[in-house]
Enzyme design. Structure first.
Site, PDB file in Angstrom:
ATOM      1  N   ASP A 113      18.850  42.658  -8.412  1.00  0.00           N
ATOM      2  CA  ASP A 113      17.747  42.853  -9.361  1.00  0.00           C
ATOM      3  C   ASP A 113      16.459  42.611  -8.572  1.00  0.00           C
ATOM      4  O   ASP A 113      16.261  41.508  -8.048  1.00  0.00           O
ATOM      5  CB  ASP A 113      17.935  41.828 -10.491  1.00  0.00           C
ATOM      6  CG  ASP A 113      16.871  41.882 -11.574  1.00  0.00           C
ATOM      7  OD1 ASP A 113      16.022  42.793 -11.554  1.00  0.00           O
ATOM      8  OD2 ASP A 113      16.911  40.987 -12.457  1.00  0.00           O
TER       9      ASP A 113
ATOM     10  N   ASP B 129      10.990  47.931 -11.636  1.00  0.00           N
ATOM     11  CA  ASP B 129      12.013  46.884 -11.670  1.00  0.00           C
ATOM     12  C   ASP B 129      13.377  47.564 -11.713  1.00  0.00           C
ATOM     13  O   ASP B 129      13.681  48.320 -12.650  1.00  0.00           O
ATOM     14  CB  ASP B 129      11.785  45.992 -12.897  1.00  0.00           C
ATOM     15  CG  ASP B 129      12.619  44.719 -12.851  1.00  0.00           C
ATOM     16  OD1 ASP B 129      13.586  44.638 -12.071  1.00  0.00           O
ATOM     17  OD2 ASP B 129      12.305  43.801 -13.635  1.00  0.00           O
TER      18      ASP B 129
ATOM     19  N   HIS C 144      21.883  38.008 -16.567  1.00  0.00           N
ATOM     20  CA  HIS C 144      21.247  36.738 -16.886  1.00  0.00           C
ATOM     21  C   HIS C 144      22.351  35.724 -17.164  1.00  0.00           C
ATOM     22  O   HIS C 144      22.852  35.614 -18.271  1.00  0.00           O
ATOM     23  CB  HIS C 144      20.300  36.873 -18.081  1.00  0.00           C
ATOM     24  CG  HIS C 144      19.061  37.662 -17.752  1.00  0.00           C
ATOM     25  ND1 HIS C 144      17.803  37.129 -17.801  1.00  0.00           N
ATOM     26  CD2 HIS C 144      18.905  38.935 -17.332  1.00  0.00           C
ATOM     27  CE1 HIS C 144      16.913  38.044 -17.424  1.00  0.00           C
ATOM     28  NE2 HIS C 144      17.561  39.155 -17.154  1.00  0.00           N
TER      29      HIS C 144
ATOM     30  N   GLU D 106       9.868  40.563  -7.582  1.00  0.00           N
ATOM     31  CA  GLU D 106      11.191  39.957  -7.796  1.00  0.00           C
ATOM     32  C   GLU D 106      12.120  40.250  -6.631  1.00  0.00           C
ATOM     33  O   GLU D 106      12.153  41.371  -6.117  1.00  0.00           O
ATOM     34  CB  GLU D 106      11.820  40.530  -9.087  1.00  0.00           C
ATOM     35  CG  GLU D 106      13.218  39.981  -9.367  1.00  0.00           C
ATOM     36  CD  GLU D 106      13.783  40.443 -10.715  1.00  0.00           C
ATOM     37  OE1 GLU D 106      13.323  41.490 -11.222  1.00  0.00           O
ATOM     38  OE2 GLU D 106      14.679  39.760 -11.238  1.00  0.00           O
TER      39      GLU D 106
ATOM     40  N   GLU E 178      11.449  35.807 -10.163  1.00  0.00           N
ATOM     41  CA  GLU E 178      10.575  36.910 -10.581  1.00  0.00           C
ATOM     42  C   GLU E 178       9.286  36.423 -11.230  1.00  0.00           C
ATOM     43  O   GLU E 178       9.153  36.435 -12.453  1.00  0.00           O
ATOM     44  CB  GLU E 178      11.301  37.907 -11.480  1.00  0.00           C
ATOM     45  CG  GLU E 178      12.028  37.352 -12.673  1.00  0.00           C
ATOM     46  CD  GLU E 178      12.697  38.483 -13.474  1.00  0.00           C
ATOM     47  OE1 GLU E 178      12.058  39.504 -13.737  1.00  0.00           O
ATOM     48  OE2 GLU E 178      13.878  38.315 -13.815  1.00  0.00           O
TER      49      GLU E 178
ATOM     50  N   HIS F 189      16.427  34.065 -13.065  1.00  0.00           N
ATOM     51  CA  HIS F 189      17.730  33.771 -13.664  1.00  0.00           C
ATOM     52  C   HIS F 189      18.809  33.751 -12.599  1.00  0.00           C
ATOM     53  O   HIS F 189      18.703  34.429 -11.575  1.00  0.00           O
ATOM     54  CB  HIS F 189      18.067  34.850 -14.705  1.00  0.00           C
ATOM     55  CG  HIS F 189      17.780  36.247 -14.228  1.00  0.00           C
ATOM     56  ND1 HIS F 189      18.735  37.032 -13.645  1.00  0.00           N
ATOM     57  CD2 HIS F 189      16.627  36.977 -14.195  1.00  0.00           C
ATOM     58  CE1 HIS F 189      18.185  38.198 -13.308  1.00  0.00           C
ATOM     59  NE2 HIS F 189      16.905  38.194 -13.612  1.00  0.00           N
TER      60      HIS F 189
HETATM   61 MN    MN Z   1      15.465  39.749 -13.256  1.00  0.00          MN
HETATM   62 MN    MN Z   2      14.242  42.726 -12.689  1.00  0.00          MN
END
Ligand code: MN
Ligand code: MN
Length: 293
Positions: free
Chosen positions: A98, A87, A168, A276, A193, A160
């Site tokens: 992200d 990640d 976030h 994600e 995600e 998010h």
């Molecule tokens: Mn994330």
């Molecule tokens: Mn992530």
């Protein structure tokens, strides 16, 4: 007022960099590889591309769902069959991407159903995105795809919305329906995600995962500390990035100013896979910024 970022090209570039770093991390996660060296290599590739990591590379393993990054003396090496979530976050002047994917170390097929479930959940969630969509419709699509493989979506981990320097931001994108009354507007940037598990579908807090962030600006009284804040602002960081004894000592003095993140562990000790992407809500549907090469 349009929520489109004014510097959309910068968000696209940060996403290209994050996607390449994610793919590098997946390639490097092989039997015998050092977890610390893989994390260092992912982050170095982001810096070499002219961006900064938006958070430490997360290399969570097996029943760890998220929020583990190696500390400076991490000695773990990956073994065949480990289920590793890579990640990765990159940012350019606060324009954040992200993105994550999951790999079974050694290339076996033991965990294929879990990995496919997470990816199919992501694909289904992305397919539901359009201006004005209810977040709940995205969540229902994610959960449906994961349950279709006989697995559970993680109920208390969510995607998010993302805003400048805010990983976030205001909206959550749950992986199960019935949790959100929000809708999405054209021009918003979100991370979707899904997490799939053969456990109970909930995480609980585990040990400290070596990730911290400043809750607020520490001011100028402690020069080593203000230098650290200038580097990381309120984004997550880790001790591997803090090399001088002086800065490490400053962090020790500033414990109360720091938020610390525990590892998220599957409550039933089930295995967890994650996928994600960072997505722009475009006029005709999802524009997947972190799709990559
Ligand atoms: Mn994330
Ligand atoms: Mn992530």
């Amino acid at each position: 007022m349009s929520p489109y970022p004014e510097d959309l090209e910068r968000w696209r570039e940060a996403s290209r960099i994050a996607a390449r770093a994610r793919e590098l991390g997946l390639r490097l996660t092989v039997p015998g590889a050092s977890r610390r060296e893989v994390a260092d290599a992912i982050e170095a590739s982001i810096r070499d591309a002219g961006a900064q990591p938006a958070f430490p590379a997360n290399l969570s393993r097996n029943d760890e769902a998220a929020h583990y990054t190696p500390d400076p003396d991490d000695s773990l090496t990956f073994v065949v069959g480990d289920l590793v979530k890579v990640d990765v976050g990159a940012h350019l002047d606060g324009a954040i991407s992200d993105t994550a994917d999951t790999i079974e170390v050694g290339g076996g097929h033991r965990h294929e159903n879990l990995i496919r479930a997470a990816r199919e959940g992501l694909r289904a969630g992305i397919a539901a995105v359009r201006p004005g969509v209810r977040v709940d419709d995205i969540s229902r699509a994610i959960a449906g795809a994961i349950r279709a493989r006989g697995l559970k979506p993680m109920e208390n981990l969510t995607g998010h919305s993302i805003e400048r320097y805010l990983l976030h931001a205001g909206k959550s994108i749950p992986n199960v329906p019935g949790m959100s009354d929000d809708t999405l507007e054209e021009g918003e940037v979100i991370a979707i995600e899904p997490f799939a598990t053969n456990g109970v579908g909930m995480i609980e807090n585990g040990v400290f995962g070596n990730i911290v962030r400043f809750r607020s600006d520490p001011g100028t009284r402690d020069p080593a500390l203000s230098a650290l804040f200038a580097r990381f602002r309120t984004l997550p960081f880790t001790l591997r990035w803090v090399s001088s004894d002086e800065e490490r000592a400053a962090l020790g003095r500033a414990r109360r100013r720091l938020q610390t993140y525990p590892v998220f562990v599957e409550r039933g000790r089930g295995l967890v896979a994650q996928a994600e992407h960072t997505v722009l809500v475009g006029p005709a549907g999802a524009d997947v910024l972190s799709a990559g090469p």
